[in-house]
Design a protein around this motif. Structure first.
Motif, PDB file in Angstrom:
ATOM      1  N   ARG A   1       0.811  -1.215   0.000  1.00 57.79           N
ATOM      2  CA  ARG A   1       0.000   0.000   0.000  1.00 57.79           C
ATOM      3  C   ARG A   1       0.849   1.272   0.000  1.00 57.79           C
ATOM      4  O   ARG A   1       0.472   2.283  -0.596  1.00 57.79           O
ATOM      5  CB  ARG A   1      -0.958   0.004   1.198  1.00 57.79           C
ATOM      6  N   ASN A   2       1.996   1.234   0.680  1.00 61.90           N
ATOM      7  CA  ASN A   2       2.826   2.438   0.673  1.00 61.90           C
ATOM      8  C   ASN A   2       3.434   2.683  -0.705  1.00 61.90           C
ATOM      9  O   ASN A   2       3.598   3.838  -1.134  1.00 61.90           O
ATOM     10  CB  ASN A   2       3.911   2.380   1.756  1.00 61.90           C
ATOM     11  N   GLU A   3       3.708   1.604  -1.472  1.00 60.52           N
ATOM     12  CA  GLU A   3       4.206   1.788  -2.835  1.00 60.52           C
ATOM     13  C   GLU A   3       3.079   2.258  -3.758  1.00 60.52           C
ATOM     14  O   GLU A   3       3.306   3.058  -4.667  1.00 60.52           O
ATOM     15  CB  GLU A   3       4.811   0.487  -3.368  1.00 60.52           C
TER      16      GLU A   3
ATOM     17  N   ASP B   1       2.896  11.181   6.128  1.00 62.68           N
ATOM     18  CA  ASP B   1       2.704  10.886   7.538  1.00 62.68           C
ATOM     19  C   ASP B   1       3.843  11.506   8.340  1.00 62.68           C
ATOM     20  O   ASP B   1       4.730  12.175   7.787  1.00 62.68           O
ATOM     21  CB  ASP B   1       2.557   9.381   7.776  1.00 62.68           C
ATOM     22  N   GLU B   2       3.833  11.302   9.624  1.00 65.26           N
ATOM     23  CA  GLU B   2       4.828  11.951  10.487  1.00 65.26           C
ATOM     24  C   GLU B   2       6.244  11.460  10.221  1.00 65.26           C
ATOM     25  O   GLU B   2       7.224  12.117  10.604  1.00 65.26           O
ATOM     26  CB  GLU B   2       4.457  11.751  11.960  1.00 65.26           C
ATOM     27  N   ASN B   3       6.377  10.328   9.545  1.00 62.24           N
ATOM     28  CA  ASN B   3       7.698   9.810   9.185  1.00 62.24           C
ATOM     29  C   ASN B   3       8.125  10.226   7.783  1.00 62.24           C
ATOM     30  O   ASN B   3       9.165   9.781   7.289  1.00 62.24           O
ATOM     31  CB  ASN B   3       7.720   8.280   9.295  1.00 62.24           C
ATOM     32  N   GLY B   4       7.301  11.058   7.137  1.00 62.58           N
ATOM     33  CA  GLY B   4       7.656  11.554   5.816  1.00 62.58           C
ATOM     34  C   GLY B   4       7.257  10.650   4.671  1.00 62.58           C
ATOM     35  O   GLY B   4       7.604  10.917   3.518  1.00 62.58           O
ATOM     36  N   ASN B   5       6.521   9.572   4.957  1.00 57.63           N
ATOM     37  CA  ASN B   5       6.073   8.667   3.896  1.00 57.63           C
ATOM     38  C   ASN B   5       4.881   9.266   3.160  1.00 57.63           C
ATOM     39  O   ASN B   5       3.969   9.831   3.783  1.00 57.63           O
ATOM     40  CB  ASN B   5       5.664   7.312   4.491  1.00 57.63           C
ATOM     41  N   VAL B   6       4.860   9.142   1.834  1.00 57.21           N
ATOM     42  CA  VAL B   6       3.757   9.668   1.030  1.00 57.21           C
ATOM     43  C   VAL B   6       2.487   8.871   1.319  1.00 57.21           C
ATOM     44  O   VAL B   6       2.512   7.634   1.389  1.00 57.21           O
ATOM     45  CB  VAL B   6       4.092   9.599  -0.467  1.00 57.21           C
TER      46      VAL B   6
END
Length: 403
Positions: A62-64, A139-144
């Motif tokens: 899902r993150n990709e 998100d707070e970790n910089g992930n799209v």
């Protein structure tokens, strides 16, 4: 005035339409307004990107997927910014990250947690048009992350709230909010104004003009929304506080939702907590329940009917099978040939007989009502899908919405 303008996929569907958007933004700037533009991906682009992902995997990370899908809006934002600069309007494009949009970490359907509008304010104060890629944040970790289908509406409303904009205009391929779908009832009329609550009901009941999460957020942030078409200069529909509407209509609109299935449980053990067990388990499996009817119990048994979206029936069936195996339910049936038709209007709060008129309208057309649910400003009825359009036209006529 500070105006946020959002343009959907059909409005930016090709290079000519992006130029048309640039012309419209240019006109707004020349009228003396500061403008932030939020754009969707070009029509068909998101589906194309999903197809690319499915070429390599039937279940991609899902993150990709978020990283991939967010690129569609970035392309549009950059192209529109280039077009505006070429027209002599200083403009800068921004990703969701650059615009300060921070979300939770639920990939493909994230929720906006906060927006830091500092950079947008700085660019606006320097005389630039800000063009933001909608549908995305980090998100707070910089992930799209992406906000789910229709998420660009949500981006626009959230940005308007963060910037304390005077107006948020949502441009689509329709010219506003109608009393019902004009494709079903040609006599449908465009509304000049509608309250947040009415629009929220219509959006959640099947009207597809605005994403319901964006309407919820507009109400929370007190953002004045206008929905209108990008293809003409026709006035749109203002979505605002109820107190800003002088004459509150008895019924504002008729909504139709064909994405409904009815699940009927027969011979349910009539014990304390059985409904809690059933619906808690459905909730844990992310099945959305809409209407519920339970009959009076006899001989230790009761019957229970409820509706779910058609695409969640298989998940619901998996849950129901566990209750069949435990012998807590004797029989389960599924019916996909239904629909939900609803009337919505703030005027219902102070008028009697509104529901009775709806039921009489159905009776006159010999349409059997299978389930009913009501709230302060809506009445919903489940009927056979084959009567869907007849029911809409009958209700539209019963409340004289064409006048």
């Amino acid at each position: 005035m500070l105006i946020v303008q959002k343009f959907g996929g059909t409005s930016v569907g090709d290079l000519d339409r992006i130029q048309n958007v640039a012309n419209r933004v240019s006109k707004t700037v020349k009228e003396g307004h500061k403008v932030v533009v939020v754009v969707s991906a070009m029509s068909g682009e998101t589906n194309k990107l999903v197809g690319y992902a499915e070429h390599f995997s039937s279940n991609p990370s899902r993150n990709e997927v978020d990283m991939l899908l967010s690129s569609g809006e970035r392309v549009t934002a950059a192209l529109l910014s280039i077009a505006l600069n070429e027209m002599g309007h200083p403009a800068v494009s921004m990703t969701g990250r650059a615009a300060g949009i921070v979300t939770d970490a639920v990939h493909t359907k994230a929720r906006i947690e906060k927006i830091d509008p500092t950079r947008m304010h700085n660019e606006l104060n320097s005389g630039k048009i800000v063009v933001v890629a909608g549908f995305q944040g980090v998100d707070e970790n910089g992930n799209v992350t992406t906000l789910g289908r229709g998420g660009s509406d949500l981006s626009a409303v959230a940005i308007a709230g963060a910037l304390e904009a005077d107006l948020c205009e949502i441009y689509t391929d329709v010219s506003g909010i109608y009393t019902t779908d004009p494709r079903i009832e040609p006599k449908a009329k465009k509304l000049d104004r509608i309250s947040y609550d009415e629009m929220l009901e219509l959006a959640s009941l099947g009207a597809k003009v605005l994403q319901n999460r964006s309407v919820e957020l507009a109400k929370k942030l007190n953002v004045n929304l206008v929905t209108r078409t990008s293809f003409t200069d026709e006035e749109g529909t203002l979505i605002t506080k109820e107190e800003n509407i002088m004459e509150k209509p008895l019924v504002s609109g008729i909504a139709l939702d064909k994405n409904q299935s009815r699940i009927s449980l027969m011979g349910v053990k009539d014990r304390p907590g059985i409904a809690s067990d059933i619906f808690n388990k459905l909730a844990k499996n992310n099945v959305n329940i809409d209407m519920i009817i339970q009959t009076v119990g006899h001989d230790g048994m009761t019957n229970l009917d409820f509706t779910v979206p058609k695409n969640e029936v298989l998940d619901a069936k998996a849950v129901m099978d566990t209750f069949l195996e435990a012998d807590e339910v004797k029989e389960v049936s599924y019916d996909d040939s239904i629909c939900k038709v609803s009337i919505v209007g703030v005027g219902m709060k102070s008028h009697t007989g509104v529901a009775a008129k709806a039921f009489s309208s159905m009776a006159e057309e010999n349409i059997n009502i299978l389930m009913i649910s009501t709230s302060e400003i809506k009445v919903s009825m489940v009927i056979s899908e084959k009567y869907a359009e007849l029911a809409v036209r009958s209700l539209h006529n019963a409340y004289s919405l064409d006048k």
